[in-house]
Design a protein around this motif. Sequence first.
Motif, PDB file in Angstrom:
ATOM      1  N   ARG A  54     -21.227  61.844  37.706  1.00  0.00           N
ATOM      2  CA  ARG A  54     -22.453  61.393  38.355  1.00  0.00           C
ATOM      3  C   ARG A  54     -23.101  62.534  39.129  1.00  0.00           C
ATOM      4  O   ARG A  54     -22.558  63.624  39.257  1.00  0.00           O
ATOM      5  N   ASP A  55     -24.280  62.267  39.683  1.00  0.00           N
ATOM      6  CA  ASP A  55     -24.997  63.282  40.457  1.00  0.00           C
ATOM      7  C   ASP A  55     -24.214  63.725  41.677  1.00  0.00           C
ATOM      8  O   ASP A  55     -24.400  64.838  42.183  1.00  0.00           O
ATOM      9  N   SER A  56     -23.326  62.872  42.148  1.00  0.00           N
ATOM     10  CA  SER A  56     -22.506  63.205  43.321  1.00  0.00           C
ATOM     11  C   SER A  56     -21.429  64.232  43.003  1.00  0.00           C
ATOM     12  O   SER A  56     -20.774  64.758  43.904  1.00  0.00           O
TER      13      SER A  56
END
Length: 410
Positions: A54-56
């Motif tokens: 994910r973007d995290s």
Amino acid sequence: MAAEIHSRPQNSRPVLLNKIEGHSDAVNAAVLIPKEDGVITVSEDRTIRVWLKRDSGQYWPSIYHTVSSPCSCMSYHHDSRRIFIGQDNGAIVEFLLSEDFNKMNHVKMYPAHQNRVSDMVFSLESEWVVSTGHDKSVSWMCTQSGSMLGRHYFDSWASCLQYDHDTQHVFIGDHSGQITLLKLERQTYSTVTTLKGHEGSIGALWWDPVQRLLFSGASDHSVIMWDIGGRKGRTLLLQGHHERVQAVRYLQLTRQLVSCSADGGVTVWNMDTPREEAPQWLDSDSCQKCEQPFFWNVKQMWDSKTIGLRQHHCRKCGKAVCGKCSSKRTTYPVMGFEFQVRVCDTCYDTVKDEDRTALATFHEGKHNIAFMDMDPSRGLMVTCGSDRVIKIWDMTQVVGCSIATGFSPR
């Protein structure tokens, strides 16, 4: 679910990029999805999971699917997005992944074995799924009709396999330490040869169809390279692990071999260098140096009024020697001995300091490694095992620079 490891790359060491946690039992296989920041895992907890980054920076499961029996192995074909899951009950289940890796549809179930499926490979060219199992057999089934095409039985568990898609030859490693080469046909098969060299059960195989080299890792802590294409029976013994070898992968572009063991050891072997075959051990009733009898040589013991000695072997020349004539230890990497081994006093004197230069590098995965997969185009490696943890590694500092190997800098 997953922790991102923020660390600066260190020269000549694998860099831990991510650690994925979430399975409730041992993870038996983990495969990197080509051209995607994703991993597919199967586990004893009966789940198949697709993890996407994910973007995290963390990996979260986009697919979480439960099946009826523990998952023992898998084969993933990226171009067709078909995935085959081997189970503890002997069945193989086929699924089709969606393009965005957020959905998985059931396709077919194959009754391949009567016991746990240990390894398998899907061949799109022949539309076969070839598998080994704890029912001591290798089977090949048609993925179009779902029917059984053939089966061959062994004297012990069949533990792993490698398949040559062009010639339909299959290498099967078993728990007795033998590797059997079969030529498969649609309704029949023939046995080509049996390779013997390991003193323990075969844990992993890797076939390089370009150079026609087979690599095998076993519970005797060793790796053997079999030069199949040379047709001269040439083998190279590689000893650089303290525990059973459970994963091997040959990188053809850089001519390096990566092997992983149950204690977390990761060894990278330089195969682009001249190496010598280890000698066959010689048989003798007395020491081939001092001629003192071994303890079973009753006649010579009686004639010379001496007590028999224990037999040892020099790893460099292969001669049968007593302990007194082989009191020295040395490494000899050109013959695959990265750790100190017994040599006779005569051979010890012939080994120079430059002969002891290591031809492999040693690293710590810091967890049990039961399975390993690599994406050479990105320099990535994923490891998993009984501790239920999946680790993703940056291997570019270990297996060569990005220009030489074709790795894409990350």
